[in-house]
Design a protein around this motif. Structure first.
Motif, mmCIF file in Angstrom:
data_model
loop_
_atom_site.group_PDB
_atom_site.id
_atom_site.type_symbol
_atom_site.label_atom_id
_atom_site.label_comp_id
_atom_site.label_asym_id
_atom_site.label_seq_id
_atom_site.Cartn_x
_atom_site.Cartn_y
_atom_site.Cartn_z
ATOM 1 N N HIS A 1 -12.777 -2.690 7.171
ATOM 2 C CA HIS A 1 -12.164 -2.443 5.860
ATOM 3 C C HIS A 1 -13.051 -1.439 5.126
ATOM 4 C CE1 HIS A 1 -11.083 -4.097 1.613
ATOM 5 N NE2 HIS A 1 -10.398 -3.012 1.901
ATOM 6 N N HIS B 1 -8.136 3.370 -0.245
ATOM 7 C CA HIS B 1 -8.341 2.461 0.892
ATOM 8 C C HIS B 1 -8.091 3.289 2.164
ATOM 9 C CE1 HIS B 1 -7.518 -1.431 3.064
ATOM 10 N NE2 HIS B 1 -6.716 -0.640 3.756
ATOM 11 N N TYR C 1 0.851 -1.188 0.000
ATOM 12 C CA TYR C 1 0.000 0.000 0.000
ATOM 13 C C TYR C 1 0.888 1.240 0.000
ATOM 14 C CZ TYR C 1 -4.357 -2.470 1.047
ATOM 15 O OH TYR C 1 -5.461 -3.261 0.974
ATOM 16 N N HIS D 1 -13.319 1.762 2.126
ATOM 17 C CA HIS D 1 -12.788 2.617 1.072
ATOM 18 C C HIS D 1 -13.504 3.950 1.189
ATOM 19 C CE1 HIS D 1 -10.934 -0.664 -1.697
ATOM 20 N NE2 HIS D 1 -10.581 -0.788 -0.433
HETATM 21 FE FE LIG Z 1 -9.094 -1.913 0.625
#
Ligand SMILES: [Fe+2]
Length: 141
Positions: A89, A105, A61, A91
């Motif tokens: 999780h 993200h 990432y 976005h």
């Molecule tokens: Fe993600």
């Protein structure tokens, strides 16, 4: 394709605290309530944003930070188990004063100006994340 079936256990509607860290606060709430599986969404505004882009070749990432006030046009994601505890999780898509959108993200480092979230807690089989060799991500197993 991996598919599991769930029922709806409970729905939470919440308002974030001004100045809180978006991801951290939601993770704390989810752990406090013992929510293991769920759907999460949020709209609002942020004074700065921490997010990341996953590089599929490098399998890492790369951080993206926006240090300006933005609308949180949409943030959507899920809750499942990673390393034995609930993981949020999310976005996020944010927009600036000209309507330009930025997305990624969500990571820690997003400061809430105002935020309204909904969490749909699900009941059913445990949804556990494990490292996936092909993608380098922790995916549902
Ligand atoms: Fe993600």
């Amino acid at each position: 394709m991996l598919v599991r079936e769930y029922g709806i256990k409970k729905i939470y509607m919440g308002r974030m605290d001004h100045g809180s860290d978006l991801l951290k606060s939601l993770e704390e709430f989810v752990i406090e309530k013992g929510i293991k599986t769920g759907i999460i969404q949020l709209v609002g505004a942020a004074t700065k944003v921490g997010m990341a882009y996953y590089d599929e070749e490098d399998k890492v990432y790369y951080p993206i930070s926006l240090n300006k006030p933005v609308e949180i046009a949409k943030s959507i994601g899920n809750i499942s188990i990673k390393d034995g505890k609930p993981m949020v999780h999310l976005h996020i898509t944010v927009s600036d004063e000209e309507g330009n959108a930025f997305a990624g993200h969500l990571t820690e480092g997003t400061t809430v100006f105002a935020g309204e979230f909904s969490i749909i807690e699900l009941e059913g089989p445990e949804l556990v994340r494990e490292y996936d060799d092909i993608t380098g991500l922790t995916l549902w197993k």
